[in-house]
Design a protein around this motif. Structure first.
Motif, PDB file in Angstrom:
ATOM      1  N   ALA A 116      34.611  43.030  47.056  1.00 28.95           N
ATOM      2  CA  ALA A 116      34.494  41.696  46.435  1.00 28.95           C
ATOM      3  C   ALA A 116      33.854  41.814  45.054  1.00 28.95           C
ATOM      4  CB  ALA A 116      33.649  40.777  47.313  1.00 28.95           C
ATOM      5  N   GLU A 117      34.342  40.985  44.121  1.00 25.42           N
ATOM      6  CA  GLU A 117      33.692  40.791  42.823  1.00 25.42           C
ATOM      7  C   GLU A 117      33.356  39.309  42.715  1.00 25.42           C
ATOM      8  OE1 GLU A 117      36.453  42.062  39.799  1.00 25.42           O
ATOM      9  OE2 GLU A 117      36.488  44.132  40.518  1.00 25.42           O
ATOM     10  N   TYR A 118      32.345  38.975  41.915  1.00 30.02           N
ATOM     11  CA  TYR A 118      31.935  37.575  41.766  1.00 30.02           C
ATOM     12  C   TYR A 118      31.226  37.309  40.455  1.00 30.02           C
ATOM     13  CZ  TYR A 118      28.799  40.553  44.419  1.00 30.02           C
ATOM     14  OH  TYR A 118      28.110  41.645  44.859  1.00 30.02           O
ATOM     15  N   ALA A 127      36.759  33.117  33.866  1.00 31.49           N
ATOM     16  CA  ALA A 127      38.044  33.302  33.187  1.00 31.49           C
ATOM     17  C   ALA A 127      38.748  34.584  33.619  1.00 31.49           C
ATOM     18  CB  ALA A 127      37.840  33.300  31.676  1.00 31.49           C
ATOM     19  N   CYS A 128      38.090  35.404  34.450  1.00 30.72           N
ATOM     20  CA  CYS A 128      38.782  36.560  35.030  1.00 30.72           C
ATOM     21  C   CYS A 128      39.105  36.298  36.502  1.00 30.72           C
ATOM     22  CB  CYS A 128      37.940  37.836  34.870  1.00 30.72           C
ATOM     23  SG  CYS A 128      38.953  39.335  34.738  1.00 30.72           S
ATOM     24  N   GLY A 129      38.717  35.127  36.994  1.00 31.51           N
ATOM     25  CA  GLY A 129      39.089  34.737  38.356  1.00 31.51           C
ATOM     26  C   GLY A 129      38.349  35.472  39.460  1.00 31.51           C
ATOM     27  N   HIS A 130      37.147  35.948  39.179  1.00 30.95           N
ATOM     28  CA  HIS A 130      36.423  36.673  40.227  1.00 30.95           C
ATOM     29  C   HIS A 130      35.955  35.728  41.336  1.00 30.95           C
ATOM     30  CE1 HIS A 130      35.498  40.304  37.352  1.00 30.95           C
ATOM     31  NE2 HIS A 130      36.773  39.961  37.361  1.00 30.95           N
ATOM     32  N   ASN A 131      35.940  34.422  41.067  1.00 32.02           N
ATOM     33  CA  ASN A 131      35.664  33.462  42.142  1.00 32.02           C
ATOM     34  C   ASN A 131      36.776  33.506  43.194  1.00 32.02           C
ATOM     35  OD1 ASN A 131      37.321  32.383  40.027  1.00 32.02           O
ATOM     36  ND2 ASN A 131      37.022  30.308  40.791  1.00 32.02           N
ATOM     37  N   ALA A 160      28.827  42.891  38.714  1.00 28.93           N
ATOM     38  CA  ALA A 160      28.997  43.307  37.311  1.00 28.93           C
ATOM     39  C   ALA A 160      30.228  44.165  37.051  1.00 28.93           C
ATOM     40  CB  ALA A 160      27.741  44.042  36.843  1.00 28.93           C
ATOM     41  N   GLU A 161      31.409  43.679  37.465  1.00 31.01           N
ATOM     42  CA  GLU A 161      32.628  44.408  37.087  1.00 31.01           C
ATOM     43  C   GLU A 161      32.843  44.333  35.583  1.00 31.01           C
ATOM     44  OE1 GLU A 161      36.410  45.450  35.849  1.00 31.01           O
ATOM     45  OE2 GLU A 161      35.796  43.360  35.790  1.00 31.01           O
ATOM     46  N   GLU A 162      32.449  43.191  35.001  1.00 29.71           N
ATOM     47  CA  GLU A 162      32.649  42.988  33.556  1.00 29.71           C
ATOM     48  C   GLU A 162      31.589  43.753  32.763  1.00 29.71           C
ATOM     49  OE1 GLU A 162      35.176  41.537  32.277  1.00 29.71           O
ATOM     50  OE2 GLU A 162      35.989  40.217  33.828  1.00 29.71           O
ATOM     51  N   GLY A 163      31.762  45.048  32.661  1.00 27.24           N
ATOM     52  CA  GLY A 163      30.898  45.818  31.766  1.00 27.24           C
ATOM     53  C   GLY A 163      29.650  46.406  32.368  1.00 27.24           C
ATOM     54  N   VAL A 185      41.879  42.563  45.460  1.00 25.57           N
ATOM     55  CA  VAL A 185      42.994  41.906  44.787  1.00 25.57           C
ATOM     56  C   VAL A 185      42.439  41.223  43.545  1.00 25.57           C
ATOM     57  CG1 VAL A 185      44.837  40.210  45.035  1.00 25.57           C
ATOM     58  CG2 VAL A 185      44.024  41.448  47.045  1.00 25.57           C
ATOM     59  N   HIS A 186      43.201  41.310  42.436  1.00 24.64           N
ATOM     60  CA  HIS A 186      42.716  40.688  41.193  1.00 24.64           C
ATOM     61  C   HIS A 186      43.684  39.617  40.685  1.00 24.64           C
ATOM     62  CE1 HIS A 186      40.938  40.009  37.351  1.00 24.64           C
ATOM     63  NE2 HIS A 186      39.952  40.841  37.622  1.00 24.64           N
ATOM     64  N   PRO A 187      43.179  38.439  40.365  1.00 24.20           N
ATOM     65  CA  PRO A 187      44.034  37.406  39.786  1.00 24.20           C
ATOM     66  C   PRO A 187      44.682  37.845  38.479  1.00 24.20           C
ATOM     67  CG  PRO A 187      41.965  36.460  40.486  1.00 24.20           C
ATOM     68  CD  PRO A 187      41.812  37.962  40.574  1.00 24.20           C
TER      69      PRO A 187
END
Ligand SMILES: [Zn+2]
Ligand SMILES: [Zn+2]
Length: 438
Positions: A116-118, A127-131, A160-163, A185-187
């Motif tokens: 999971a990412e959040y 804006a990357c859809g991690h929700n 913290a997937e974003e960086g 899965v990624h949007p």
């Protein structure tokens, strides 16, 4: 004086021939393996459908309260509360990372981890859809754990997937040591088996900051006493712009000047530039970084300044290596939901965005397919319009479909020994386990 040896990329680049590398990718849409069977898949779908209101509420709630990397305290509490309300036991703050978590269900040697990412982006929120990723992972884990035949299924909450490279930090802490395969899965703008956006590849990325130290001076009275650090930054930036003509189509270099001096009438004593260097292959990424570092050093030499290089201040993200056999089970699950997943080989290879799931995919067999949320044409991730699309009905339909298909992939893997053997054989044949080495 002996000249410094400059990186020659010929040996690495010559493998790419004219115009780029050969196409590669899954060549058949059909999985040769049975997986867990239809009854199990039906039960998974029913479980996720029952969870739909809670999953939608979760995705909406994370969207309304976006938190950036390593600050996802509220988001993790919200996710963990939902998991616990459904009977899971959640370890919060796992691996000494305050916003990581995990929960495991079932028993047996085989172990599939749902990731999971959040985290959100500064200013533009989800804006990357991690929700949506979080909703998919929670739904998939709860469904899979309700029918898991034999073996273990986990949810690994990675910050913290974003960086921030949260998954690499979890890898280093041993969080995937007892995991056999993993998936998330990624949007995106459409359903794709592996690349995040359209036909592009998923790149590895290395980050660097170059700070030049010169000597201040009065810019009018005594400019001849100064050593201009901003000139070094500009020289480096322009030289890298020239380099772009002579790199591979699978490469990307982009950056910003983060410090350009303090006053226009003072020769800048210090200036900084930050670059992200990307490529879809590990070897081409490393040779590109070497070429960039050559340029950064040359800029210091040409301006008489001193280079302070901070390379890999965030752990590198490796290019994603999706497991084809697992991908086929994913595609079969998504197809059963009435969605279309193209599985033909990629014919165009070009650079693209990066994910720390790449590092996981070099440690255990893994998938990271892309999921279309129904955003309007031209609305791409990292765009405010994309954030808005994550709280519309088509996105919630996609969430449910993806949760069912990801749970199905996990359960297929655990139930089918032949599939597991094929997944492992493919992993070994494609280079086996590889950790970051420079
Ligand atoms: Zn992103
Ligand atoms: Zn993302």
């Amino acid at each position: 004086m002996t000249a410094r040896t400059v990186t020659d990329p010929l040996a690495v680049y010559s493998a790419f021939g004219r115009g780029g590398a050969a196409a590669e990718g899954p060549r058949t849409a059909q999985s040769a393996y049975r997986g867990a069977g239809e009854d199990v898949h039906r039960a998974l779908a029913e479980r996720v459908e029952r969870l739909r209101p809670a999953l939608v509420e979760l995705a909406r709630d994370l969207h309304a309260h976006p938190e950036i990397g390593f600050q996802e305290h509220r988001s993790v509490a919200r996710i963990a509360d939902l998991l616990e309300a459904e009977g899971a036991r959640v370890e919060r703050g796992a691996w000494d990372l305050p916003t990581a978590f995990r929960a495991t269900s079932g028993e047996g040697p085989a172990h599939f981890a749902i990731v999971a990412e959040y985290d959100a982006l500064p200013e533009i929120g989800h804006a990357c859809g991690h929700n949506i990723i979080a909703g998919i992972a929670v739904g998939a884990f709860l469904a899979a754990s309700s029918v898991v035949p034999e073996g273990r299924v986990s949810i690994i909450g990675a910050p913290a997937e974003e960086g921030g490279a949260g998954k690499e930090l979890i890898l280093r802490a041993g969080g995937f040591d007892d995991v056999d395969a993993a998936g998330m899965v990624h949007p995106s703008v459409g359903d794709e088996v592996s690349p995040i956006y359209g036909a592009g590849g998923t790149s590895g990325v290395r980050r660097l900051t170059a700070t030049y130290h010169g000597r201040a001076g009065h810019a009018a009275l005594s400019p001849y006493l100064g050593l201009n650090a901003l000139d070094a930054v500009v020289t480096a930036y322009q030289s890298i712009a020239q380099l772009r003509q002579h790199i591979l189509p699978i490469d990307r270099i982009h950056g910003i000047i983060t410090d350009g001096g303090a006053a226009a009438n003072v020769v800048p004593e210090r200036a900084s530039v930050e670059f992200l260097v990307r490529s879809t292959e590990i070897d081409t990424l490393n040779v590109l970084v070497d070429r960039v570092v050559d340029i950064l050093e040359a800029a210091a030499l040409s301006t008489g300044t001193r280079l302070e290089l901070d390379l890999d201040f965030v752990p590198p993200y490796l290019p994603l290596r999706p497991n084809v056999e697992l991908t086929k089970r994913w595609a079969s699950g998504l197809t059963a939901r009435g969605r279309t997943v193209p599985l033909e080989p990629r014919t165009v290879r070009q650079g693209g965005p990066s994910t720390d799931m790449g590092n996981v995919s070099w440690f255990v067999p893994a998938i990271h397919p892309a999921l279309g949320l129904g955003a309007a044409s031209g609305v791409l991730p990292h765009n405010a319009g994309f954030a808005a699309s994550t709280v519309q009905e088509p996105a919630f339909d996609a969430l449910v479909d993806a949760a069912i298909a990801l749970a199905g992939t996990a359960v297929d893997y655990l139930a089918d020994q032949d599939l597991r053997a094929a997944v492992t054989a493919e992993f070994e044949a494609s280079g086996g386990r590889r950790r970051w080495v420079q």
